[in-house]
Design a protein around this motif. Structure first.
Motif, PDB file in Angstrom:
ATOM      1  N   CYS A  15       4.555  -0.708  -0.557  1.00 33.24           N
ATOM      2  CA  CYS A  15       3.931   0.184   0.429  1.00 33.24           C
ATOM      3  C   CYS A  15       4.967   0.770   1.395  1.00 33.24           C
ATOM      4  CB  CYS A  15       2.819  -0.501   1.205  1.00 33.24           C
ATOM      5  SG  CYS A  15       1.455  -1.033   0.159  1.00 33.24           S
ATOM      6  N   ILE A  17       4.854   2.196   4.382  1.00 33.34           N
ATOM      7  CA  ILE A  17       4.430   2.448   5.756  1.00 33.34           C
ATOM      8  C   ILE A  17       5.646   2.561   6.668  1.00 33.34           C
ATOM      9  CG2 ILE A  17       2.199   1.322   5.447  1.00 33.34           C
ATOM     10  CD1 ILE A  17       3.359  -1.139   6.831  1.00 33.34           C
ATOM     11  N   ALA A  18       5.466   3.170   7.836  1.00 33.49           N
ATOM     12  CA  ALA A  18       6.588   3.449   8.734  1.00 33.49           C
ATOM     13  C   ALA A  18       7.401   2.211   9.130  1.00 33.49           C
ATOM     14  CB  ALA A  18       6.082   4.184   9.969  1.00 33.49           C
ATOM     15  N   HIS A  20       8.156  -0.287   7.493  1.00 35.20           N
ATOM     16  CA  HIS A  20       9.014  -0.726   6.396  1.00 35.20           C
ATOM     17  C   HIS A  20      10.317   0.072   6.308  1.00 35.20           C
ATOM     18  CE1 HIS A  20       5.696  -2.976   3.952  1.00 35.20           C
ATOM     19  NE2 HIS A  20       6.042  -3.584   5.063  1.00 35.20           N
ATOM     20  N   ASP A  38       4.978   2.950  -3.942  1.00 35.57           N
ATOM     21  CA  ASP A  38       3.905   3.543  -3.143  1.00 35.57           C
ATOM     22  C   ASP A  38       3.342   4.724  -3.922  1.00 35.57           C
ATOM     23  OD1 ASP A  38       2.486   5.228  -1.115  1.00 35.57           O
ATOM     24  OD2 ASP A  38       3.214   3.678   0.249  1.00 35.57           O
ATOM     25  N   PRO A  43       5.724   8.874   1.058  1.00 32.95           N
ATOM     26  CA  PRO A  43       5.349   7.908   2.095  1.00 32.95           C
ATOM     27  C   PRO A  43       6.436   7.853   3.169  1.00 32.95           C
ATOM     28  CG  PRO A  43       6.198   6.764   0.180  1.00 32.95           C
ATOM     29  CD  PRO A  43       6.087   8.211  -0.212  1.00 32.95           C
ATOM     30  N   PRO A  44       6.098   7.445   4.392  1.00 32.91           N
ATOM     31  CA  PRO A  44       7.081   7.436   5.484  1.00 32.91           C
ATOM     32  C   PRO A  44       8.384   6.708   5.160  1.00 32.91           C
ATOM     33  CG  PRO A  44       4.890   7.066   6.355  1.00 32.91           C
ATOM     34  CD  PRO A  44       4.754   7.061   4.867  1.00 32.91           C
ATOM     35  N   SER A  79       4.538  -6.424   6.191  1.00 32.53           N
ATOM     36  CA  SER A  79       3.675  -5.921   7.264  1.00 32.53           C
ATOM     37  C   SER A  79       2.248  -5.606   6.857  1.00 32.53           C
ATOM     38  CB  SER A  79       4.312  -4.657   7.876  1.00 32.53           C
ATOM     39  OG  SER A  79       5.612  -4.915   8.340  1.00 32.53           O
ATOM     40  N   ILE A  80       1.844  -5.923   5.624  1.00 33.11           N
ATOM     41  CA  ILE A  80       0.501  -5.563   5.158  1.00 33.11           C
ATOM     42  C   ILE A  80      -0.207  -6.781   4.582  1.00 33.11           C
ATOM     43  CG2 ILE A  80      -0.824  -4.092   3.612  1.00 33.11           C
ATOM     44  CD1 ILE A  80       1.298  -2.035   3.728  1.00 33.11           C
ATOM     45  N   ALA A 157      -5.909  -3.714   9.607  1.00 33.21           N
ATOM     46  CA  ALA A 157      -5.674  -2.652  10.594  1.00 33.21           C
ATOM     47  C   ALA A 157      -6.943  -2.275  11.363  1.00 33.21           C
ATOM     48  CB  ALA A 157      -5.082  -1.411   9.927  1.00 33.21           C
ATOM     49  N   GLY A 284       1.514  -5.737  13.236  1.00 33.79           N
ATOM     50  CA  GLY A 284       1.493  -4.360  12.773  1.00 33.79           C
ATOM     51  C   GLY A 284       2.234  -3.416  13.700  1.00 33.79           C
ATOM     52  N   TRP A 286       4.695  -1.181  15.665  1.00 27.69           N
ATOM     53  CA  TRP A 286       6.093  -1.310  16.081  1.00 27.69           C
ATOM     54  C   TRP A 286       6.358  -2.651  16.751  1.00 27.69           C
ATOM     55  CZ3 TRP A 286       8.143   2.327  13.438  1.00 27.69           C
ATOM     56  CH2 TRP A 286       7.443   3.513  13.235  1.00 27.69           C
TER      57      TRP A 286
END
Length: 306
Positions: A15, A17-18, A20, A38, A43-44, A79-80, A157, A284, A286
């Motif tokens: 994944c 996500i930012a 990561h 992803d 993805p970010p 983070s997930i 989330a 999650g 920052w």
């Protein structure tokens, strides 16, 4: 580039996500070749990975196939919640190291299982009921007092989370929770008034260490309860903070965690503290940056070391 050309130090991250982005950067500084899985085209975290595989990171067979192809020495998703199960199952299938077993991963992602574990371990938590359908409202009405919180058993989330004050909104709240989950059902629990607290921890040799505690503030949106602010360090009284530390250690022992990040959410009042849920991951958003700034602790570096 063929699989045979890849070095032994290859990390597959699930994944994009930012948060990561920073995890991938730290892996690369350690000498890892980074492969991001992803399904999105951009993805970010794609910008930080050496290779982006545009496939579904929630598909175990895909993850195993990609990890085999690139001769991965690590599969990670720090983070997930839900993809942690895939991460652990892939690591077990490939005989790679992981933070904990896939069985433990299910315990720290299924909120119904969490509740059962907390009750068995004597951890203070709100009374709850797990349902599989909006037609099961009678079980909730019979067992719980309003207001209540309804959320997906296997969501993350805060998606699909609602605060319900009467029978009028209960069925809709269950339907929202079921629509945002992955088929595991919904959990309803009594709302206990208090200040919400997030504790960001790391477990070393079975001993939990609270890196940072922060007060969390939320609001109700159409999609569920959302966090709009987190203030750290928390203003929780010292006598309750000691109780928080004891409770965290009790849960860590019940799960037999050895070396892993651990994120846990509480509510507290002037004299009481109780647990809402927990996860075997970092916090999650920052939060990794906040921990580094306020506590001098690099969570992502610790995860790589673990």
């Amino acid at each position: 580039m063929s699989a045979q050309q890849q070095g032994a130090m290859t990390a597959v991250v699930l994944c994009g996500i930012a948060p990561h982005i920073e995890f991938l950067k730290r892996l690369k500084r350690r000498g890892y070749r980074t492969v991001l899985i992803d399904y999105l085209p951009d993805p970010p975290a794609k910008c930080a990975a050496d290779i982006h595989v545009q496939k579904n990171a929630f598909d175990l067979n895909v993850v195993i196939e990609v990890a085999k192809y690139y001769k991965a020495s690590m599969v990670a998703a720090p983070s997930i919640d839900q993809v942690n199960i895939i991460c652990c199952e892939a690591a077990e299938a490939l005989n790679l190291p992981s933070l904990y077993s896939s069985s433990t991963a299910r315990q720290v992602t299924d909120k119904g299982v969490m509740k059962e574990l907390m009750f068995r371990a004597g951890v203070p938590t709100a009374k709850s009921v797990v349902v599989k359908s909006a037609k099961d409202v009678a079980a909730i009405r019979k067992s719980l007092d309003y207001p209540i919180i309804v959320k997906p058993v296997d969501g993350y989330a805060s998606s699909g989370v609602s605060k319900v004050r009467s029978d009028d909104d209960l069925e809709a709240a269950i339907e929202l929770a079921l629509s945002k989950g992955n088929g595991g059902g919904a959990v309803a629990e009594e709302w206990l008034e208090g200040q919400e607290l997030s504790a960001y921890c790391f477990v070393v040799d079975g001993q939990s260490h609270v890196i940072l505690a922060a007060d969390r503030y939320t609001y109700q949106s159409d999609a569920g309860i959302r966090c709009y602010a987190t203030f750290a360090p928390s203003e929780i009284p010292s006598k309750l903070y000691e109780r928080v530390e004891d409770i965290i250690q009790k849960i860590v022992a019940a799960l037999d965690l050895k070396c892993t990040p651990f994120f846990i959410q509480f509510f507290y009042s002037d004299s009481s503290v109780w647990v809402t849920e927990f996860a075997g991951r970092t916090g999650g958003g920052w939060s990794y940056s906040t921990m580094q700034r306020l506590a001098g602790f690099d969570m992502f570096e610790a995860i790589i070391d673990a």
